[in-house]
Design an enzyme around this catalytic site. Structure first.
Site, PDB file in Angstrom:
ATOM      1  N   SER A  47     -32.883 -37.746  78.203  1.00  0.00           N
ATOM      2  CA  SER A  47     -32.729 -38.844  79.163  1.00  0.00           C
ATOM      3  C   SER A  47     -31.265 -39.258  79.360  1.00  0.00           C
ATOM      4  O   SER A  47     -30.867 -39.627  80.465  1.00  0.00           O
ATOM      5  CB  SER A  47     -33.587 -40.036  78.747  1.00  0.00           C
ATOM      6  OG  SER A  47     -33.272 -40.457  77.444  1.00  0.00           O
ATOM      7  N   CYS A  76     -42.099 -37.947  79.133  1.00  0.00           N
ATOM      8  CA  CYS A  76     -41.160 -37.946  78.005  1.00  0.00           C
ATOM      9  C   CYS A  76     -39.796 -38.525  78.418  1.00  0.00           C
ATOM     10  O   CYS A  76     -39.702 -39.728  78.618  1.00  0.00           O
ATOM     11  CB  CYS A  76     -41.066 -36.556  77.399  1.00  0.00           C
ATOM     12  SG  CYS A  76     -40.601 -36.641  75.665  1.00  0.00           S
ATOM     13  N   HIS A 166     -46.124 -33.981  77.038  1.00  0.00           N
ATOM     14  CA  HIS A 166     -45.774 -32.974  78.051  1.00  0.00           C
ATOM     15  C   HIS A 166     -47.020 -32.318  78.654  1.00  0.00           C
ATOM     16  O   HIS A 166     -47.367 -31.196  78.279  1.00  0.00           O
ATOM     17  CB  HIS A 166     -44.894 -31.886  77.415  1.00  0.00           C
ATOM     18  CG  HIS A 166     -43.507 -32.344  77.129  1.00  0.00           C
ATOM     19  ND1 HIS A 166     -42.453 -32.109  77.982  1.00  0.00           N
ATOM     20  CD2 HIS A 166     -43.000 -33.047  76.097  1.00  0.00           C
ATOM     21  CE1 HIS A 166     -41.350 -32.646  77.484  1.00  0.00           C
ATOM     22  NE2 HIS A 166     -41.666 -33.212  76.340  1.00  0.00           N
ATOM     23  N   GLU A 168     -47.396 -30.814  81.315  1.00  0.00           N
ATOM     24  CA  GLU A 168     -47.090 -29.556  82.021  1.00  0.00           C
ATOM     25  C   GLU A 168     -47.199 -28.351  81.097  1.00  0.00           C
ATOM     26  O   GLU A 168     -47.229 -27.212  81.562  1.00  0.00           O
ATOM     27  CB  GLU A 168     -45.693 -29.634  82.664  1.00  0.00           C
ATOM     28  CG  GLU A 168     -44.497 -29.458  81.739  1.00  0.00           C
ATOM     29  CD  GLU A 168     -44.153 -30.689  80.895  1.00  0.00           C
ATOM     30  OE1 GLU A 168     -44.945 -31.662  80.899  1.00  0.00           O
ATOM     31  OE2 GLU A 168     -43.102 -30.677  80.231  1.00  0.00           O
TER      32      GLU A 168
HETATM   33  N1  GLN Z   1     -35.779 -37.214  73.014  1.00  0.00           N
HETATM   34  C1  GLN Z   1     -35.576 -37.157  74.432  1.00  0.00           C
HETATM   35  C2  GLN Z   1     -34.872 -38.436  74.933  1.00  0.00           C
HETATM   36  O1  GLN Z   1     -34.768 -39.374  74.212  1.00  0.00           O
HETATM   37  C3  GLN Z   1     -36.878 -36.968  75.171  1.00  0.00           C
HETATM   38  C4  GLN Z   1     -37.516 -35.683  74.709  1.00  0.00           C
HETATM   39  C5  GLN Z   1     -38.298 -34.968  75.760  1.00  0.00           C
HETATM   40  O2  GLN Z   1     -38.223 -35.247  76.940  1.00  0.00           O
HETATM   41  N2  GLN Z   1     -39.033 -33.972  75.311  1.00  0.00           N
HETATM   42  O3  GLN Z   1     -34.415 -38.481  76.029  1.00  0.00           O
END
Ligand code: GLN
Length: 186
Positions: A47, A76, A166, A168
């Site tokens: 992110s 996520c 996830h 997908e």
């Molecule tokens: N750990 C990631 C984050 O904090 C997110 C992980 C993911 O999208 N699989 O942005």
């Protein structure tokens, strides 16, 4: 047409999942491309990196404006971007869904796993968690569709959908079908 934000992360798998669920998907990298879609998926990834890229491409405000009119589905890292509040550490977000999320909240040992969860009106589905956030607070307008270990993992608020896992990467396509239905109902 469903757009998949394609700046970073797992966007290709989302486009394939939309196709398996019977929809059509295209990659979105610009505000012009965003204008052409009926709903948007923000994929998993990192992110912090996605935020930087949104800033660099001048996409942050266009995305927020899009979300004020059309459905967005965040998974996520995408869930983290949609949240109203982000911790561990604190970071900026679109604030389109009234949830507070804690990043990387399952800790090192449990940080990635595949499990089965039960979605309200959706039945059993496979859930793949990869360094997932935990939804620590869900506002009154947020509906919890599925939980894992007592925490919400699939929620919706109005036109928007959020998964901390996830979908997908699962073969059942249930969550993508659900999003396609939400877009069609707009
Ligand atoms: N750990 C990631 C984050 O904090 C997110 C992980 C993911 O999208 N699989 O942005």
């Amino acid at each position: 047409m469903i757009g998949v934000l394609a700046l970073q992360g797992g966007y290709e798998a989302h486009a394939r999942a939309i196709a398996r669920a019977g929809g059509e998907a295209c990659e979105v990298r610009t505000a012009e491309e965003l204008q052409a879609v009926d709903g948007l998926i923000i994929p998993g990834g990192e992110s912090t990196t996605m935020l930087k890229l949104l800033d660099r491409e001048n996409l942050f405000e266009p995305l927020r404006a899009f979300g004020n009119a059309k459905p967005v589905f965040g998974t996520c890292a995408g869930a983290i971007l949609l949240a109203r509040e982000v911790s561990n550490p604190k970071q900026n977000s679109l604030g389109l869904v009234d949830i507070a999320v804690e990043r990387n909240a399952y800790g090192r040992q449990l940080d990635s796993r595949v499990t089965s969860i039960e979605g309200e009106n959706l039945g059993a589905m496979e859930a793949v968690f990869i360094r997932a956030p935990i939804i620590r607070r869900a506002g009154a307008g947020v509906k919890v569709i599925a939980s894992y270990n007592g925490d919400p993992v699939l929620v919706e608020q109005g036109r928007h959908l959020v998964a901390t896992f996830h979908p997908e990467l699962s073969s059942d396509n249930l969550v993508h079908k659900y999003f396609l239905d939400k877009v069609a109902a707009q």
